[in-house]
Structures are given as structure tokens and as C-alpha cells.
Design a protein around this motif. Structure first.
Motif, PDB file in Angstrom:
ATOM      1  N   LEU A  34       0.823  -1.204   0.000  1.00  0.00           N
ATOM      2  CA  LEU A  34       0.000   0.000   0.000  1.00  0.00           C
ATOM      3  C   LEU A  34       0.864   1.265   0.000  1.00  0.00           C
ATOM      4  O   LEU A  34       0.445   2.318   0.449  1.00  0.00           O
ATOM      5  CB  LEU A  34      -0.948  -0.001   1.198  1.00  0.00           C
ATOM      6  CG  LEU A  34      -2.239  -0.820   1.043  1.00  0.00           C
ATOM      7  CD1 LEU A  34      -1.947  -2.303   0.878  1.00  0.00           C
ATOM      8  CD2 LEU A  34      -3.174  -0.609   2.225  1.00  0.00           C
ATOM      9  N   TRP A  35       2.102   1.141  -0.524  1.00  0.00           N
ATOM     10  CA  TRP A  35       3.023   2.269  -0.570  1.00  0.00           C
ATOM     11  C   TRP A  35       2.484   3.362  -1.487  1.00  0.00           C
ATOM     12  O   TRP A  35       2.514   4.538  -1.172  1.00  0.00           O
ATOM     13  CB  TRP A  35       4.384   1.763  -1.054  1.00  0.00           C
ATOM     14  CG  TRP A  35       5.494   2.772  -1.049  1.00  0.00           C
ATOM     15  CD1 TRP A  35       5.496   4.010  -0.459  1.00  0.00           C
ATOM     16  CD2 TRP A  35       6.776   2.618  -1.659  1.00  0.00           C
ATOM     17  NE1 TRP A  35       6.706   4.632  -0.664  1.00  0.00           N
ATOM     18  CE2 TRP A  35       7.510   3.805  -1.396  1.00  0.00           C
ATOM     19  CE3 TRP A  35       7.377   1.604  -2.393  1.00  0.00           C
ATOM     20  CZ2 TRP A  35       8.816   3.984  -1.855  1.00  0.00           C
ATOM     21  CZ3 TRP A  35       8.671   1.786  -2.844  1.00  0.00           C
ATOM     22  CH2 TRP A  35       9.377   2.961  -2.575  1.00  0.00           C
ATOM     23  N   HIS A  36       2.016   2.970  -2.661  1.00  0.00           N
ATOM     24  CA  HIS A  36       1.471   3.916  -3.625  1.00  0.00           C
ATOM     25  C   HIS A  36      -0.041   3.692  -3.775  1.00  0.00           C
ATOM     26  O   HIS A  36      -0.538   2.601  -3.554  1.00  0.00           O
ATOM     27  CB  HIS A  36       2.124   3.727  -4.991  1.00  0.00           C
ATOM     28  CG  HIS A  36       3.613   3.932  -4.988  1.00  0.00           C
ATOM     29  ND1 HIS A  36       4.202   5.155  -4.770  1.00  0.00           N
ATOM     30  CD2 HIS A  36       4.642   3.060  -5.159  1.00  0.00           C
ATOM     31  CE1 HIS A  36       5.515   5.035  -4.827  1.00  0.00           C
ATOM     32  NE2 HIS A  36       5.805   3.776  -5.062  1.00  0.00           N
ATOM     33  N   ASN A  37      -0.732   4.738  -4.160  1.00  0.00           N
ATOM     34  CA  ASN A  37      -2.143   4.662  -4.577  1.00  0.00           C
ATOM     35  C   ASN A  37      -3.129   4.377  -3.446  1.00  0.00           C
ATOM     36  O   ASN A  37      -4.278   4.016  -3.704  1.00  0.00           O
ATOM     37  CB  ASN A  37      -2.316   3.608  -5.682  1.00  0.00           C
ATOM     38  CG  ASN A  37      -1.447   3.909  -6.886  1.00  0.00           C
ATOM     39  OD1 ASN A  37      -1.432   5.030  -7.384  1.00  0.00           O
ATOM     40  ND2 ASN A  37      -0.688   2.911  -7.340  1.00  0.00           N
ATOM     41  N   PHE A  38      -2.679   4.519  -2.189  1.00  0.00           N
ATOM     42  CA  PHE A  38      -3.608   4.376  -1.071  1.00  0.00           C
ATOM     43  C   PHE A  38      -3.609   5.625  -0.201  1.00  0.00           C
ATOM     44  O   PHE A  38      -3.985   5.577   0.961  1.00  0.00           O
ATOM     45  CB  PHE A  38      -3.267   3.128  -0.245  1.00  0.00           C
ATOM     46  CG  PHE A  38      -3.752   1.846  -0.871  1.00  0.00           C
ATOM     47  CD1 PHE A  38      -4.919   1.233  -0.446  1.00  0.00           C
ATOM     48  CD2 PHE A  38      -3.041   1.252  -1.907  1.00  0.00           C
ATOM     49  CE1 PHE A  38      -5.383   0.068  -1.029  1.00  0.00           C
ATOM     50  CE2 PHE A  38      -3.484   0.076  -2.504  1.00  0.00           C
ATOM     51  CZ  PHE A  38      -4.657  -0.513  -2.070  1.00  0.00           C
ATOM     52  N   GLY A  39      -3.193   6.745  -0.788  1.00  0.00           N
ATOM     53  CA  GLY A  39      -3.178   8.009  -0.067  1.00  0.00           C
ATOM     54  C   GLY A  39      -4.524   8.698  -0.058  1.00  0.00           C
ATOM     55  O   GLY A  39      -5.508   8.224  -0.647  1.00  0.00           O
ATOM     56  N   ALA A  40      -4.567   9.856   0.569  1.00  0.00           N
ATOM     57  CA  ALA A  40      -5.830  10.573   0.749  1.00  0.00           C
ATOM     58  C   ALA A  40      -6.441  11.023  -0.573  1.00  0.00           C
ATOM     59  O   ALA A  40      -7.665  11.154  -0.678  1.00  0.00           O
ATOM     60  CB  ALA A  40      -5.607  11.775   1.669  1.00  0.00           C
TER      61      ALA A  40
END
Length: 334
Positions: A34-40
């Protein structure tokens, strides 16, 4: 999206599982990061769809860190929402991991490897996800300013308190890994894994001896960035797509990374992948998993279709020595 999610039957037949080091914990060949593309700023429906696609196909490990987002904490919060809506009934069928080690909040106690930072961060991560415990709690990086005994003592306390089942480290070199293992063994703490970067384009764990050293000492390896931030795909063979990470993010991959030499390597590797009946991404993932010394490879994805495409690498055929030699010639270890 349907309100009541029911996981696909037969999902465990679609994935291979291997013991992590000498522990009894089995890891899926492919884990979802979930390092990328799971931000706000991301689409929550898309995040939810990716997690469901992963779990429906036997991906049981979801890898997070306190600072994943942006902003920091957002990935944990979004995963907590996905748990509540979809995955909570399957908690005992999942491995959920988090980490602490990089800068997370202002002041002297929000970074590094101190006992104060790690245990405070763990409590915050549990609150954000709504979990009672994490399966693996990692120290995210070596911290030369904190005694290793203190950092490992904090991991042992996390396990002893029931807030984590296993201790892990990430981005540790071989000497620090072996010393950490010794300390945790003396503390009777189940230490099982080092999470490290590894790809055809980054073979530092081979040249440093970490890959073989971990295997010889019963320490599992979980590998991230297996696609070299997207370079080990066919996305850049015909220019830079407008929706690529280079255009939309730029934090970890820039146009400077796409040299003519690198593009020539990508093209040559792509030809080997096509001859194997795979995409370049699938071959790159399979290469990281070859030989059985890697317990799991962490994929990053921007849509469910990428998750499914990457999972196919777990069922891929072994490499011939001729293929391995060809890959080594194109992208030698340095």
C-alpha cells in the motif's frame, strides 16, 4: 460495488505459499503493498477493488507503513476502512503488517529507532486501522543514532504486549540483520523477516551477501520494488504515458531514470519475457521469486487488473539457465 463482500471460493488454490524463514508463518508468493495509490487523494473505490481482487486470488498479506500516503497515516486509515467494509470477517486468514522508522510527526520523537517512537507509532497504527494487533511489526530502517538493543527491545515489547505476532526489520544490511537476530533470539522474540529492495535492476542484496546470509540463518526475505518503480514493465517502450508514475508522482521515478541504456535493457528483457509467454512485469516478479530464497514479493498496483496480472507471476514456469544467463548479461549485478 456490492455492500456485502464474500471472498471467492478456491482463492487459496490460485497462490503459492512459502514459510518465512524458519518460522511456521507461510507467506503468499505475492503480497499487496500500500506504498502507492492508497493516499488521501486516491480513489477509495479503486483501493477497495484492488484489495478485494488480491484477496480473491489468494493474496493474504497486505503490507503498510505508518508513513504511507500521502499524507502519512492515510494508507493505514484507508485500509482500516476496507477492513470494516469488506475484509474484517477474514482477519484470521490475513497477514497485515506495518512499519515505523522514517519521519512521521514533528519533533525529536517521531523518527528513527527509539523505544518511544516505535511503541507510540505502533499504537497510532493500530488506532488508524482499527486492528487489535499486526501480524508483523517492522523497524523500517537502520538507525545509527539509537543502540540496536533499544530498537530490538521495543520490537520484543510489541510482541510481548500482544500488539504484534512477529518482529521484522526492513532495509537492514547483513551485519545489522545478524546482530538484530542475535538480540531478538536472546529476548525470546519471534524475529522472522527482513524486507528489502530487490529487482533485476537492483541486486544489492546479492552483491552484499544479504540474500545468501539470510537464507543460511533462517531469516525470511520479503522483497519490495520488484519492478524498479515501473521500469521493469512495457509501459515506457513507446514513450512516457500521461498516467505513468513519472508524470503523476515523480517522487521515486523521473525522466532522468529513462536513459537510452536503460531503455535498451528494458527492450532486451521484454524480448526474453515474450519468448517465455509472459509480460515483462510477470517475468520480473518471477525472477525475484526464483530459487526459493524469497518468501514473498510485494507488488504495487494502480488498478485491479494490474493486481491480477502480477499474481500470474506466482504460477510462472521456472527459468532455464540459458534465460538466467541472458538476463545477467543484459543487467549484470554490480
Amino acid at each position: 460495488m456490492a455492500k456485502n463482500y464474500v471472498a471467492a471460493e478456491g482463492r487459496y488454490e490460485k497462490m503459492k505459499y512459502a514459510r518465512c524463514g524458519k518460522s511456521g508463518l507461510k507467506m503468499p508468493s505475492v503480497s499487496l503493498g500500500l506504498w502507492h495509490n492508497f493516499g488521501a487523494a486516491g480513489s477509495f473505490d479503486n483501493m477497495r477493488a484492488m484489495c478485494r481482487a488480491a484477496f480473491d486470488n489468494g493474496v493474504t498479506c497486505f503490507d503498510i507503513a505508518n508513513n504511507y500516503g500521502p499524507p502519512g497515516g492515510a494508507a493505514e486509515e484507508n485500509f482500516g476502512r476496507i477492513l470494516k467494509k469488506d475484509l474484517a470477517p477474514y482477519r484470521d486468514q490475513m497477514i497485515v503488517t506495518t512499519k515505523a522508522g522514517y519521519g512521521m510527526w514533528p519533533g525529536p520523537y517521531g523518527d528513527g529507532g527509539s523505544r518511544k517512537y516505535l511503541l507510540a507509532s505502533l499504537d497510532q497504527s493500530l488506532a488508524r486501522t482499527g486492528l487489535e494487533y499486526f501480524d508483523i511489526f517492522y523497524h523500517h530502517r537502520m538507525d545509527p543514532d539509537t543502540p540496536l538493543e533499544e530498537t530490538m527491545g521495543a520490537l520484543a515489547q510489541a510482541v510481548k504486549s500482544g500488539k504484534a505476532l512477529y518482529a521484522g526489520i526492513s532495509n537492514y544490511d547483513l551485519p545489522a540483520t545478524l546482530e538484530a537476530a542475535k538480540i531478538l533470539d536472546e529476548l525470546k522474540c519471534p524475529f522472522i523477516v527482513n524486507q528489502v529492495q530487490y529487482s533485476i535492476f537492483n541486486r544489492s542484496i546479492e552483491t552484499s551477501g544479504l540474500k545468501d546470509g539470510a537464507a543460511q540463518n533462517g531469516i525470511g526475505l520479503v522483497c519490495f520494488s520488484p519492478l524498479a518503480q515501473g521500469l521493469l514493465t512495457d509501459r515506457y517502450l513507446n514513450g512516457i504515458p500521461s498516467d505513468s508514475r513519472i508524470k503523476t508522482d515523480g517522487r521515486f521515478l523521473t525522466e532522468k531514470n529513462l536513459t537510452q541504456e536503460r531503455l535498451a535493457q528494458i527492450e532486451a528483457l521484454n524480448e526474453i519475457a515474450k519468448a517465455r509467454g509472459q509480460s515483462l512485469a510477470q517475468m520480473a516478479l518471477a525472477w525475484v521469486l526464483r530459487g526459493g530464497k524469497t518468501a514473498s514479493v510485494i507488488i504495487g498496483a494502480s488498478k485491479p487488473e494490474q493486481v491480477l496480472d502480477n499474481i500470474k507471476a506466482a504460477q510462472s514456469a521456472d527459468f532455464t539457465q540459458e534465460e538466467l544467463d541472458a538476463i545477467d548479461k543484459i543487467a549484470p549485478a554490480q
